[in-house]
Write a protein that holds these residues in place. Structure first.
Motif, PDB file in Angstrom:
ATOM      1  N   SER A 141      25.286 -88.741   4.639  1.00 23.12           N
ATOM      2  CA  SER A 141      24.329 -87.639   4.532  1.00 23.12           C
ATOM      3  C   SER A 141      24.443 -86.845   5.825  1.00 23.12           C
ATOM      4  CB  SER A 141      22.910 -88.168   4.339  1.00 23.12           C
ATOM      5  OG  SER A 141      22.773 -88.792   3.080  1.00 23.12           O
ATOM      6  N   LEU A 142      24.823 -85.562   5.712  1.00 21.70           N
ATOM      7  CA  LEU A 142      25.118 -84.752   6.883  1.00 21.70           C
ATOM      8  C   LEU A 142      24.078 -83.657   7.075  1.00 21.70           C
ATOM      9  CD1 LEU A 142      28.975 -84.223   6.473  1.00 21.70           C
ATOM     10  CD2 LEU A 142      27.800 -85.935   7.865  1.00 21.70           C
ATOM     11  N   SER A 143      23.931 -83.274   8.336  1.00 20.93           N
ATOM     12  CA  SER A 143      23.133 -82.108   8.696  1.00 20.93           C
ATOM     13  C   SER A 143      24.086 -81.093   9.310  1.00 20.93           C
ATOM     14  CB  SER A 143      22.040 -82.500   9.696  1.00 20.93           C
ATOM     15  OG  SER A 143      21.375 -81.358  10.184  1.00 20.93           O
ATOM     16  N   LEU A 144      24.066 -79.851   8.804  1.00 19.07           N
ATOM     17  CA  LEU A 144      25.013 -78.814   9.236  1.00 19.07           C
ATOM     18  C   LEU A 144      24.261 -77.663   9.880  1.00 19.07           C
ATOM     19  CD1 LEU A 144      27.869 -77.481   9.212  1.00 19.07           C
ATOM     20  CD2 LEU A 144      27.255 -76.544   6.974  1.00 19.07           C
ATOM     21  N   LEU A 145      24.737 -77.228  11.051  1.00 15.88           N
ATOM     22  CA  LEU A 145      24.166 -76.088  11.758  1.00 15.88           C
ATOM     23  C   LEU A 145      25.279 -75.082  12.018  1.00 15.88           C
ATOM     24  CD1 LEU A 145      21.271 -75.502  12.785  1.00 15.88           C
ATOM     25  CD2 LEU A 145      22.023 -76.204  15.046  1.00 15.88           C
ATOM     26  N   GLU A 180      21.687 -92.914   8.670  1.00 15.08           N
ATOM     27  CA  GLU A 180      20.788 -93.977   9.127  1.00 15.08           C
ATOM     28  C   GLU A 180      19.363 -93.462   9.261  1.00 15.08           C
ATOM     29  OE1 GLU A 180      22.157 -95.859  12.630  1.00 15.08           O
ATOM     30  OE2 GLU A 180      24.022 -96.612  11.746  1.00 15.08           O
ATOM     31  N   ARG A 181      19.200 -92.234   9.729  1.00 18.70           N
ATOM     32  CA  ARG A 181      17.856 -91.687   9.877  1.00 18.70           C
ATOM     33  C   ARG A 181      17.166 -91.550   8.529  1.00 18.70           C
ATOM     34  NH1 ARG A 181      17.591 -85.921  12.417  1.00 18.70           N
ATOM     35  NH2 ARG A 181      17.847 -85.284  10.233  1.00 18.70           N
ATOM     36  N   LEU A 182      17.908 -91.052   7.525  1.00 19.30           N
ATOM     37  CA  LEU A 182      17.326 -90.912   6.194  1.00 19.30           C
ATOM     38  C   LEU A 182      17.005 -92.278   5.593  1.00 19.30           C
ATOM     39  CD1 LEU A 182      19.491 -88.031   4.681  1.00 19.30           C
ATOM     40  CD2 LEU A 182      17.200 -87.899   5.664  1.00 19.30           C
ATOM     41  N   GLN A 183      17.898 -93.247   5.842  1.00 22.04           N
ATOM     42  CA  GLN A 183      17.618 -94.594   5.345  1.00 22.04           C
ATOM     43  C   GLN A 183      16.385 -95.176   6.020  1.00 22.04           C
ATOM     44  OE1 GLN A 183      21.295 -96.664   6.061  1.00 22.04           O
ATOM     45  NE2 GLN A 183      22.248 -95.957   4.153  1.00 22.04           N
ATOM     46  N   ALA A 184      16.259 -94.926   7.349  1.00 22.96           N
ATOM     47  CA  ALA A 184      15.082 -95.423   8.054  1.00 22.96           C
ATOM     48  C   ALA A 184      13.815 -94.754   7.546  1.00 22.96           C
ATOM     49  CB  ALA A 184      15.232 -95.193   9.558  1.00 22.96           C
ATOM     50  N   ASP A 185      13.898 -93.451   7.274  1.00 26.55           N
ATOM     51  CA  ASP A 185      12.732 -92.749   6.717  1.00 26.55           C
ATOM     52  C   ASP A 185      12.363 -93.311   5.352  1.00 26.55           C
ATOM     53  OD1 ASP A 185      12.599 -91.158   8.935  1.00 26.55           O
ATOM     54  OD2 ASP A 185      13.657 -89.462   8.043  1.00 26.55           O
ATOM     55  N   LEU A 232      27.611 -71.814   4.862  1.00 22.40           N
ATOM     56  CA  LEU A 232      28.587 -71.135   5.710  1.00 22.40           C
ATOM     57  C   LEU A 232      28.587 -69.639   5.459  1.00 22.40           C
ATOM     58  CD1 LEU A 232      30.868 -71.576   7.775  1.00 22.40           C
ATOM     59  CD2 LEU A 232      32.434 -71.807   5.845  1.00 22.40           C
ATOM     60  N   GLN A 233      28.511 -69.230   4.210  1.00 24.92           N
ATOM     61  CA  GLN A 233      28.550 -67.813   3.872  1.00 24.92           C
ATOM     62  C   GLN A 233      27.238 -67.106   4.193  1.00 24.92           C
ATOM     63  OE1 GLN A 233      29.735 -67.825  -0.251  1.00 24.92           O
ATOM     64  NE2 GLN A 233      31.909 -68.169   0.227  1.00 24.92           N
ATOM     65  N   ALA A 234      26.163 -67.855   4.403  1.00 21.55           N
ATOM     66  CA  ALA A 234      24.879 -67.246   4.747  1.00 21.55           C
ATOM     67  C   ALA A 234      24.843 -66.767   6.187  1.00 21.55           C
ATOM     68  CB  ALA A 234      23.742 -68.228   4.488  1.00 21.55           C
ATOM     69  N   GLY A 235      25.867 -67.095   6.977  1.00 23.17           N
ATOM     70  CA  GLY A 235      25.884 -66.671   8.374  1.00 23.17           C
ATOM     71  C   GLY A 235      25.180 -67.667   9.256  1.00 23.17           C
ATOM     72  N   GLU A 236      24.625 -67.181  10.362  1.00 20.53           N
ATOM     73  CA  GLU A 236      23.985 -68.066  11.337  1.00 20.53           C
ATOM     74  C   GLU A 236      22.731 -68.684  10.742  1.00 20.53           C
ATOM     75  OE1 GLU A 236      22.367 -67.989  15.949  1.00 20.53           O
ATOM     76  OE2 GLU A 236      23.798 -66.514  15.208  1.00 20.53           O
ATOM     77  N   SER A 237      22.605 -70.009  10.904  1.00 21.11           N
ATOM     78  CA  SER A 237      21.439 -70.726  10.382  1.00 21.11           C
ATOM     79  C   SER A 237      20.574 -71.185  11.538  1.00 21.11           C
ATOM     80  CB  SER A 237      21.890 -71.933   9.550  1.00 21.11           C
ATOM     81  OG  SER A 237      22.661 -72.822  10.345  1.00 21.11           O
ATOM     82  N   HIS A 238      19.274 -70.961  11.418  1.00 22.64           N
ATOM     83  CA  HIS A 238      18.330 -71.399  12.445  1.00 22.64           C
ATOM     84  C   HIS A 238      17.764 -72.775  12.136  1.00 22.64           C
ATOM     85  CE1 HIS A 238      18.409 -67.447  14.357  1.00 22.64           C
ATOM     86  NE2 HIS A 238      18.342 -66.923  13.142  1.00 22.64           N
ATOM     87  N   GLU A 239      17.955 -73.244  10.924  1.00 22.65           N
ATOM     88  CA  GLU A 239      17.548 -74.585  10.538  1.00 22.65           C
ATOM     89  C   GLU A 239      18.758 -75.317   9.974  1.00 22.65           C
ATOM     90  OE1 GLU A 239      14.282 -74.531   7.887  1.00 22.65           O
ATOM     91  OE2 GLU A 239      12.901 -73.569   9.308  1.00 22.65           O
ATOM     92  N   ALA A 240      18.775 -76.619  10.197  1.00 25.44           N
ATOM     93  CA  ALA A 240      19.911 -77.414   9.737  1.00 25.44           C
ATOM     94  C   ALA A 240      19.993 -77.413   8.215  1.00 25.44           C
ATOM     95  CB  ALA A 240      19.789 -78.845  10.257  1.00 25.44           C
ATOM     96  N   ILE A 241      21.229 -77.356   7.719  1.00 25.78           N
ATOM     97  CA  ILE A 241      21.485 -77.408   6.280  1.00 25.78           C
ATOM     98  C   ILE A 241      21.786 -78.854   5.905  1.00 25.78           C
ATOM     99  CG2 ILE A 241      22.961 -76.560   4.425  1.00 25.78           C
ATOM    100  CD1 ILE A 241      23.614 -74.179   6.343  1.00 25.78           C
ATOM    101  N   SER A 242      21.104 -79.352   4.899  1.00 23.48           N
ATOM    102  CA  SER A 242      21.268 -80.746   4.502  1.00 23.48           C
ATOM    103  C   SER A 242      22.394 -80.873   3.484  1.00 23.48           C
ATOM    104  CB  SER A 242      19.963 -81.289   3.913  1.00 23.48           C
ATOM    105  OG  SER A 242      20.128 -82.628   3.511  1.00 23.48           O
ATOM    106  N   LEU A 243      23.287 -81.826   3.727  1.00 26.04           N
ATOM    107  CA  LEU A 243      24.367 -82.148   2.784  1.00 26.04           C
ATOM    108  C   LEU A 243      24.195 -83.605   2.376  1.00 26.04           C
ATOM    109  CD1 LEU A 243      27.399 -80.522   4.642  1.00 26.04           C
ATOM    110  CD2 LEU A 243      25.984 -79.510   2.864  1.00 26.04           C
ATOM    111  N   PRO A 244      23.294 -83.912   1.437  1.00 24.27           N
ATOM    112  CA  PRO A 244      23.026 -85.315   1.077  1.00 24.27           C
ATOM    113  C   PRO A 244      24.188 -85.932   0.316  1.00 24.27           C
ATOM    114  CG  PRO A 244      21.841 -83.826  -0.383  1.00 24.27           C
ATOM    115  CD  PRO A 244      22.485 -82.965   0.659  1.00 24.27           C
ATOM    116  N   ASN A 245      24.426 -87.217   0.636  1.00 25.25           N
ATOM    117  CA  ASN A 245      25.441 -88.009  -0.075  1.00 25.25           C
ATOM    118  C   ASN A 245      26.791 -87.298  -0.127  1.00 25.25           C
ATOM    119  OD1 ASN A 245      23.471 -89.979  -0.664  1.00 25.25           O
ATOM    120  ND2 ASN A 245      22.795 -88.802  -2.432  1.00 25.25           N
ATOM    121  N   TYR A 246      27.209 -86.689   1.016  1.00 22.84           N
ATOM    122  CA  TYR A 246      28.502 -86.013   1.061  1.00 22.84           C
ATOM    123  C   TYR A 246      29.608 -87.054   0.922  1.00 22.84           C
ATOM    124  CZ  TYR A 246      32.349 -83.100   2.561  1.00 22.84           C
ATOM    125  OH  TYR A 246      33.527 -82.418   2.619  1.00 22.84           O
ATOM    126  N   GLN A 247      30.527 -86.811   0.014  1.00 21.61           N
ATOM    127  CA  GLN A 247      31.636 -87.728  -0.285  1.00 21.61           C
ATOM    128  C   GLN A 247      31.122 -89.110  -0.665  1.00 21.61           C
ATOM    129  OE1 GLN A 247      34.258 -87.634   3.123  1.00 21.61           O
ATOM    130  NE2 GLN A 247      35.192 -85.725   2.465  1.00 21.61           N
TER     131      GLN A 247
END
Length: 455
Positions: A180-184, A202-207, A161-176
């Motif tokens: 597993s979240l992807s943040l843009l 589900e996507r990460l589990q499938a991978d 969030l503090q890095a400003g605008e992100s052009h690639e999704a930020i991974s939040l693995p095992n949140y809470q």
């Protein structure tokens, strides 16, 4: 506007008339100029009082709730009241339309599978949809106006969030510990930010399952290939007696058969996943199906176990047809019975049964007195290549795909696979078919159709 002008001219004529009357009165009093001015001043005072009253009514209406009609006092004030009222009504309609469009837009965002959070320049929450609240553990109402970094303390989230605008999704693995979240992050307006979250669990589990699948297949094929290569080199480089040569060839045949079985199971799974659901107009006889399964089960056991199948009287009483594909149903049942034989010690019992249910459905059951399975392994038994004990599975000749095939066959036929086991007390596997897939016989020989349909 012409009407207003005419009314204004009428007022001017009225004041002129008053001035003339004042002048005539002045002539009688021998002061015509003073009379004229007095008449004009009286006209102006009368017009001023009238306009003040009209202006007062307009101001009172403007200060009120504006729900009633504006005062329609003619001439200029009436026109001003009408124009003001019309402008206000048009503005209300425009605001209502904007609110409606905003509501529709927010409802559309609310229906999005992604989380959407709007932040102001101070990182305070302006608005968020339900998925965004679920993803980040927030309350859509209580947390409005709160600084998001006070509520979401994940280091990866705060850094992104503090890095400003992100052009690639930020991974939040095992949140809470559950998602597993992807943040843009997107910046808009005057330092405001739009956060987009996506649940990629589900996507990460499938991978992960895909990677495990490739690794398992590679391992399962590499092991017999390594053995075969070693035997080929032995045959090519060492002089062997006939007995040694036959032993080596026999072991090579076992490894080759193991690879053939693995490839056949993989092809069966691929066909099951890529084929359309079996139609409900092809009927398979449970009697014939159980007869074929019994032959294969007894052949695999070779007299080492007590094998029990329904007798003729029981089959006659419980006889039925199942809507489906014969080869798939046969594959599912033989996989269950072969597992029961492999994991049941010599002298143990393997019992296979079919019974109709009061609801109109039917259940195939395979019960054994084998080694059993710990309860924590039961939810994962139908995963590809999942093994409770890998070394023992390979010793018994299993590929680790049998129960996965059974699960896919059951799902394709609208059936449910149930597992129950306890270490040292054996296992029970049931395939329960719904009433829509079962046709109860009424004293007639069932006709098997679709027996040649490929799995």
């Amino acid at each position: 506007m012409g009407l207003v002008l005419r009314r204004w001219l009428v007022s001017l004529l009225f004041m002129s008339l008053l001035a003339m009357v004042g002048g005539l009165i002045g002539l009688r009093l021998e002061a015509p100029v003073l009379g004229t001015w007095a008449g004009a001043v009286c006209g102006l005072l009368l017009a001023g009082v009238r306009d003040a009253r009209r202006a007062g009514r307009l101001v009172a209406w403007l200060r009120g709730n504006l729900e009633g009609d504006a005062p329609r006092d003619g001439e200029l004030w009436g026109e001003m009241a009408y124009r003001t009222e019309r402008a206000l009504r048009l503005r209300e309609q425009a605001l209502k339309a904007e609110r409606q469009r905003l509501g529709e837009f927010l409802r559309a965002i609310e229906a999005s599978p992604n989380g959407v959070i709007l932040l102001d320049a101070d990182e305070q929450i302006i608005w968020l949809n339900q998925n965004g609240a679920v993803h980040l553990g927030l309350d859509p109402q209580r947390d409005l106006g709160q600084r998001i970094t006070n509520l979401v303390r994940s280091p990866a989230f705060v850094t992104g969030l503090q890095a400003g605008e992100s052009h690639e999704a930020i991974s939040l693995p095992n949140y809470q510990s559950r998602l597993s979240l992807s943040l843009l992050v997107r910046v808009y307006g005057d330092g405001q930010r739009l956060l987009l979250t996506q649940d990629v669990t589900e996507r990460l589990q499938a991978d992960a399952m895909r990677r495990d699948f490739v690794a398992n297949v590679s391992h399962e094929i590499r092991t017999p290939l390594t053995v075969l290569v070693g035997f080929v080199e032995t045959l090519a480089s060492l002089p062997l007696s006939e007995a040694e040569r036959q032993r080596v060839l026999g072991m090579m045949g076992q490894q080759t058969h193991r690879m053939q079985t693995l490839v056949a199971d993989l092809l069966t799974l691929a066909q099951l996943e890529g084929s359309p659901q079996p139609s409900a107009d092809q009927w398979v006889s449970t009697r014939d199906l159980l007869a074929q399964v019994e032959v294969e089960t007894r052949g695999l056991s070779r007299g080492r176990h007590l094998i029990q199948f329904p007798d003729a009287d029981n089959l006659h009483a419980q006889g039925a047809d199942i809507a489906g594909i014969h080869s798939e149903l046969l594959s599912a049942l033989t996989n269950l019975t072969s597992n029961a034989v492999r994991y049941t010690p010599e002298g143990g019992c393997v019992a296979v049964s079919w019974r109709l249910r009061p609801s109109g459905g039917g259940t195939f059951e395979v019960r054994d007195s084998g080694i059993g399975i710990a309860r924590e392994h039961l939810p994962r038994l139908t995963e590809r290549f999942y093994r409770v004990d890998g070394s023992r599975s390979r010793e018994t000749g299993g590929t680790g795909l049998g129960l996965s095939i059974v699960k896919h066959v059951a799902q394709r036929h609208g059936a449910a696979l149930e597992l129950d086991s306890e270490p040292g007390k054996g296992s029970v596997f049931r395939i329960t078919f719904p009433a829509s897939r079962v046709r109860v016989l009424s004293g007639r020989e069932p006709k098997v159709t679709g027996a040649d349909t490929p799995a």
